[in-house]
Write a protein that holds these residues in place. Structure first.
Motif: not given
Length: 280
Positions: A249, A252-253, A266
Protein backbone atom coordinates in the motif's frame (compact mmCIF):
# COMPACT_ATOMS: atom_id res chain seq x y z
CA UNK A 1 5.18 27.31 37.37
CA UNK A 2 1.99 28.80 36.02
CA UNK A 3 0.96 30.78 32.96
CA UNK A 4 2.85 33.96 33.89
CA UNK A 5 6.18 32.14 34.04
CA UNK A 6 5.45 30.38 30.74
CA UNK A 7 4.58 33.67 29.05
CA UNK A 8 7.83 35.21 30.26
CA UNK A 9 9.83 32.24 28.98
CA UNK A 10 8.21 32.55 25.55
CA UNK A 11 8.78 36.30 25.41
CA UNK A 12 12.40 35.86 26.50
CA UNK A 13 13.02 33.30 23.73
CA UNK A 14 11.49 35.66 21.17
CA UNK A 15 13.68 38.55 22.29
CA UNK A 16 16.85 36.47 22.03
CA UNK A 17 16.11 35.24 18.50
CA UNK A 18 18.54 36.24 15.78
CA UNK A 19 17.28 38.95 13.39
CA UNK A 20 15.07 37.41 10.72
CA UNK A 21 14.63 34.15 12.61
CA UNK A 22 11.14 32.76 13.11
CA UNK A 23 10.54 31.22 16.52
CA UNK A 24 7.84 28.61 16.91
CA UNK A 25 6.68 27.32 20.28
CA UNK A 26 4.92 24.09 21.16
CA UNK A 27 3.68 22.64 24.41
CA UNK A 28 3.34 19.03 25.55
CA UNK A 29 1.02 18.56 28.51
CA UNK A 30 -1.35 16.13 30.18
CA UNK A 31 -3.95 18.90 29.92
CA UNK A 32 -4.82 18.77 33.62
CA UNK A 33 -3.98 22.44 34.24
CA UNK A 34 -5.44 23.97 31.09
CA UNK A 35 -8.09 26.67 31.46
CA UNK A 36 -9.49 29.53 29.35
CA UNK A 37 -6.59 31.86 30.15
CA UNK A 38 -4.02 29.27 29.06
CA UNK A 39 -5.96 28.50 25.89
CA UNK A 40 -6.35 32.17 24.95
CA UNK A 41 -2.58 32.62 25.20
CA UNK A 42 -1.89 29.42 23.22
CA UNK A 43 -4.32 30.56 20.52
CA UNK A 44 -2.78 34.05 20.34
CA UNK A 45 0.67 32.54 19.83
CA UNK A 46 -0.63 29.89 17.40
CA UNK A 47 1.00 27.12 19.43
CA UNK A 48 0.69 23.43 18.72
CA UNK A 49 -0.28 21.51 21.85
CA UNK A 50 0.51 17.85 22.29
CA UNK A 51 -1.73 16.06 24.78
CA UNK A 52 0.44 13.41 26.39
CA UNK A 53 -1.67 10.36 27.12
CA UNK A 54 -0.97 7.05 28.80
CA UNK A 55 -2.98 4.75 26.56
CA UNK A 56 -4.60 2.98 29.52
CA UNK A 57 -6.75 6.03 30.20
CA UNK A 58 -8.01 6.25 26.62
CA UNK A 59 -9.86 2.95 26.45
CA UNK A 60 -13.04 4.16 28.11
CA UNK A 61 -16.05 4.76 25.87
CA UNK A 62 -17.29 7.97 27.41
CA UNK A 63 -16.26 10.84 29.60
CA UNK A 64 -18.74 9.82 32.28
CA UNK A 65 -17.43 6.26 32.43
CA UNK A 66 -13.75 7.13 32.44
CA UNK A 67 -11.16 7.81 35.10
CA UNK A 68 -10.35 11.30 36.37
CA UNK A 69 -7.35 11.43 34.02
CA UNK A 70 -9.54 10.26 31.15
CA UNK A 71 -12.10 13.01 31.79
CA UNK A 72 -9.31 15.57 31.98
CA UNK A 73 -8.05 14.48 28.57
CA UNK A 74 -11.50 14.86 27.01
CA UNK A 75 -12.09 18.24 28.62
CA UNK A 76 -8.64 19.52 27.64
CA UNK A 77 -9.21 18.55 24.00
CA UNK A 78 -12.64 20.22 23.98
CA UNK A 79 -11.27 23.38 25.60
CA UNK A 80 -8.43 23.62 23.09
CA UNK A 81 -10.81 23.14 20.16
CA UNK A 82 -13.17 25.79 21.52
CA UNK A 83 -10.34 28.30 21.50
CA UNK A 84 -9.10 27.22 18.08
CA UNK A 85 -5.83 25.78 19.36
CA UNK A 86 -4.28 23.13 17.15
CA UNK A 87 -3.65 19.98 19.18
CA UNK A 88 -2.56 16.41 18.73
CA UNK A 89 -2.23 13.35 20.94
CA UNK A 90 1.01 11.68 21.96
CA UNK A 91 0.00 8.24 23.22
CA UNK A 92 2.30 5.90 25.12
CA UNK A 93 1.86 2.27 24.05
CA UNK A 94 3.04 -0.30 26.57
CA UNK A 95 2.49 -3.91 27.60
CA UNK A 96 -0.74 -3.01 29.39
CA UNK A 97 -2.57 -1.47 26.43
CA UNK A 98 -0.82 -2.81 23.32
CA UNK A 99 -3.55 -5.43 22.79
CA UNK A 100 -6.22 -2.73 22.32
CA UNK A 101 -5.10 -0.89 19.16
CA UNK A 102 -8.61 -0.34 17.77
CA UNK A 103 -9.95 1.01 21.06
CA UNK A 104 -7.13 3.52 21.35
CA UNK A 105 -7.29 4.69 17.75
CA UNK A 106 -11.08 4.99 17.74
CA UNK A 107 -11.06 6.84 21.05
CA UNK A 108 -8.86 9.59 19.61
CA UNK A 109 -10.62 9.65 16.24
CA UNK A 110 -14.27 9.26 17.26
CA UNK A 111 -14.44 9.93 20.99
CA UNK A 112 -12.25 13.02 21.19
CA UNK A 113 -12.07 14.11 17.57
CA UNK A 114 -8.28 14.44 17.44
CA UNK A 115 -6.95 14.29 13.86
CA UNK A 116 -3.22 14.05 14.62
CA UNK A 117 -1.91 11.13 16.69
CA UNK A 118 1.57 9.96 17.57
CA UNK A 119 2.02 6.51 19.12
CA UNK A 120 5.22 6.10 21.15
CA UNK A 121 6.37 2.64 22.29
CA UNK A 122 7.44 2.39 25.92
CA UNK A 123 10.89 0.81 26.24
CA UNK A 124 12.40 0.93 29.74
CA UNK A 125 15.70 -0.72 30.51
CA UNK A 126 16.19 -2.04 34.03
CA UNK A 127 19.78 -3.31 33.85
CA UNK A 128 22.66 -0.94 34.67
CA UNK A 129 24.05 0.65 31.50
CA UNK A 130 27.84 0.62 31.47
CA UNK A 131 30.29 1.84 28.92
CA UNK A 132 31.83 -0.96 26.89
CA UNK A 133 29.77 -4.00 25.99
CA UNK A 134 32.18 -6.38 27.71
CA UNK A 135 31.52 -4.73 31.09
CA UNK A 136 27.81 -5.46 31.18
CA UNK A 137 26.91 -8.50 33.27
CA UNK A 138 24.37 -10.53 31.32
CA UNK A 139 21.97 -9.47 28.56
CA UNK A 140 19.95 -6.23 28.82
CA UNK A 141 16.67 -6.47 30.72
CA UNK A 142 13.50 -4.39 30.46
CA UNK A 143 10.62 -3.50 32.75
CA UNK A 144 7.29 -5.33 32.81
CA UNK A 145 5.67 -2.22 31.29
CA UNK A 146 7.94 -2.38 28.25
CA UNK A 147 6.17 -3.35 25.05
CA UNK A 148 7.52 -6.44 23.27
CA UNK A 149 8.63 -6.29 19.63
CA UNK A 150 5.77 -8.65 18.73
CA UNK A 151 3.20 -6.43 20.47
CA UNK A 152 4.53 -3.29 18.79
CA UNK A 153 4.43 -4.84 15.34
CA UNK A 154 0.90 -6.20 15.84
CA UNK A 155 -0.29 -2.85 17.22
CA UNK A 156 1.01 -0.86 14.26
CA UNK A 157 -0.37 -3.35 11.73
CA UNK A 158 -3.84 -3.27 13.31
CA UNK A 159 -4.04 0.53 13.40
CA UNK A 160 -2.63 0.82 9.87
CA UNK A 161 -5.23 -1.56 8.43
CA UNK A 162 -7.99 0.63 9.88
CA UNK A 163 -6.33 3.84 8.73
CA UNK A 164 -5.52 2.79 5.17
CA UNK A 165 -9.09 1.64 4.51
CA UNK A 166 -10.94 4.56 6.05
CA UNK A 167 -8.80 7.50 7.15
CA UNK A 168 -6.03 8.38 4.69
CA UNK A 169 -6.01 12.17 4.35
CA UNK A 170 -8.44 12.51 7.27
CA UNK A 171 -6.48 11.21 10.23
CA UNK A 172 -2.75 11.82 10.54
CA UNK A 173 -0.76 9.14 12.37
CA UNK A 174 2.85 10.27 12.53
CA UNK A 175 4.55 6.94 11.87
CA UNK A 176 2.33 6.34 8.82
CA UNK A 177 3.00 9.81 7.44
CA UNK A 178 6.75 9.39 8.01
CA UNK A 179 6.70 5.96 6.38
CA UNK A 180 4.88 7.29 3.33
CA UNK A 181 7.45 10.08 3.05
CA UNK A 182 10.23 7.49 3.15
CA UNK A 183 8.59 5.33 0.48
CA UNK A 184 7.98 8.40 -1.68
CA UNK A 185 11.58 9.59 -1.41
CA UNK A 186 13.44 6.33 -1.93
CA UNK A 187 13.26 3.01 -3.67
CA UNK A 188 13.21 0.02 -1.36
CA UNK A 189 16.90 -0.81 -1.21
CA UNK A 190 19.55 -0.96 1.53
CA UNK A 191 21.32 2.31 2.26
CA UNK A 192 22.98 3.97 5.22
CA UNK A 193 20.98 5.76 7.88
CA UNK A 194 21.29 9.54 7.99
CA UNK A 195 23.39 9.50 11.15
CA UNK A 196 25.39 6.78 12.82
CA UNK A 197 24.65 4.20 10.12
CA UNK A 198 28.24 2.99 10.20
CA UNK A 199 27.74 1.89 13.83
CA UNK A 200 24.69 -0.27 13.09
CA UNK A 201 24.99 -4.07 12.97
CA UNK A 202 25.54 -5.67 9.58
CA UNK A 203 21.97 -7.01 9.67
CA UNK A 204 20.73 -3.41 9.81
CA UNK A 205 23.07 -2.14 7.11
CA UNK A 206 21.89 -4.92 4.77
CA UNK A 207 18.19 -4.56 5.66
CA UNK A 208 15.88 -3.53 2.79
CA UNK A 209 13.87 -1.24 5.07
CA UNK A 210 16.78 0.62 6.66
CA UNK A 211 15.83 3.67 4.58
CA UNK A 212 12.57 3.81 6.58
CA UNK A 213 13.58 2.87 10.13
CA UNK A 214 17.18 4.20 10.10
CA UNK A 215 18.04 1.91 12.97
CA UNK A 216 15.30 3.22 15.26
CA UNK A 217 15.82 5.33 18.36
CA UNK A 218 19.46 5.22 19.49
CA UNK A 219 18.38 4.62 23.10
CA UNK A 220 16.64 1.40 22.02
CA UNK A 221 19.67 -0.08 20.23
CA UNK A 222 20.69 -2.46 22.98
CA UNK A 223 19.70 -5.86 21.56
CA UNK A 224 21.94 -8.28 19.69
CA UNK A 225 21.52 -9.09 16.02
CA UNK A 226 20.94 -12.72 14.93
CA UNK A 227 24.68 -12.86 14.26
CA UNK A 228 25.61 -11.68 17.76
CA UNK A 229 26.45 -8.06 16.97
CA UNK A 230 25.43 -5.39 19.51
CA UNK A 231 23.44 -2.31 18.59
CA UNK A 232 20.25 -3.84 17.20
CA UNK A 233 17.05 -1.95 18.00
CA UNK A 234 15.09 -3.78 20.70
CA UNK A 235 11.89 -3.34 18.66
CA UNK A 236 13.49 -4.35 15.35
CA UNK A 237 11.26 -7.40 14.77
CA UNK A 238 8.12 -5.30 15.36
CA UNK A 239 9.20 -2.56 12.98
CA UNK A 240 10.20 -5.12 10.36
CA UNK A 241 6.78 -6.77 10.56
CA UNK A 242 5.11 -3.36 10.15
CA UNK A 243 7.28 -2.20 7.23
CA UNK A 244 6.85 -5.52 5.41
CA UNK A 245 3.09 -5.37 5.94
CA UNK A 246 2.70 -1.84 4.58
CA UNK A 247 5.11 -2.19 1.65
CA UNK A 248 2.50 -2.68 -1.09
CA UNK A 249 0.00 0.00 0.00
CA UNK A 250 2.87 2.43 0.58
CA UNK A 251 4.13 1.78 -2.94
CA UNK A 252 0.64 2.46 -4.29
CA UNK A 253 0.26 5.70 -2.33
CA UNK A 254 3.74 6.84 -3.35
CA UNK A 255 2.85 6.18 -7.00
CA UNK A 256 -0.38 8.14 -6.60
CA UNK A 257 1.52 11.12 -5.21
CA UNK A 258 4.11 10.97 -7.99
CA UNK A 259 1.24 11.01 -10.49
CA UNK A 260 -0.22 14.16 -9.00
CA UNK A 261 -3.09 12.43 -7.22
CA UNK A 262 -3.95 12.35 -3.54
CA UNK A 263 -2.85 9.36 -1.47
CA UNK A 264 -6.41 8.89 -0.21
CA UNK A 265 -7.34 7.37 -3.58
CA UNK A 266 -5.97 4.13 -2.17
CA UNK A 267 -9.13 3.74 -0.10
CA UNK A 268 -11.24 3.39 -3.26
CA UNK A 269 -8.66 1.06 -4.80
CA UNK A 270 -8.73 -1.21 -1.74
CA UNK A 271 -12.53 -1.13 -1.59
CA UNK A 272 -12.79 -2.22 -5.24
CA UNK A 273 -10.22 -4.94 -4.71
CA UNK A 274 -11.99 -6.32 -1.63
CA UNK A 275 -15.40 -6.26 -3.32
CA UNK A 276 -14.00 -8.31 -6.20
CA UNK A 277 -12.06 -10.74 -4.04
CA UNK A 278 -13.72 -14.18 -3.72
CA UNK A 279 -14.93 -15.13 -0.25
CA UNK A 280 -12.61 -17.39 1.70
Amino acid sequence: MGLDAFQKAVENADRRAEPGAKVEHALCTSGAGLNDAWCRFLAERDMLVGLSVDGAMATQNSVEGGTVAHRQMFEAARLLRRHGVDCNVVCLVHAGNADRPHELYQCFRDGIGIRHVQFLPVVERTDPIRRGGDLRAGPPTVSERTITPEQWGAFLVAVFDEWVRHDVGRQFVKIFEDTLASWSAATRRPRAARAGGERLPLDCRCCPVLFACEGGRPADRFAESPHGEPGLNYLCAGYRRFFDHVDQPMRVMAALLRGGRDADAIMKILARYERGRPAA
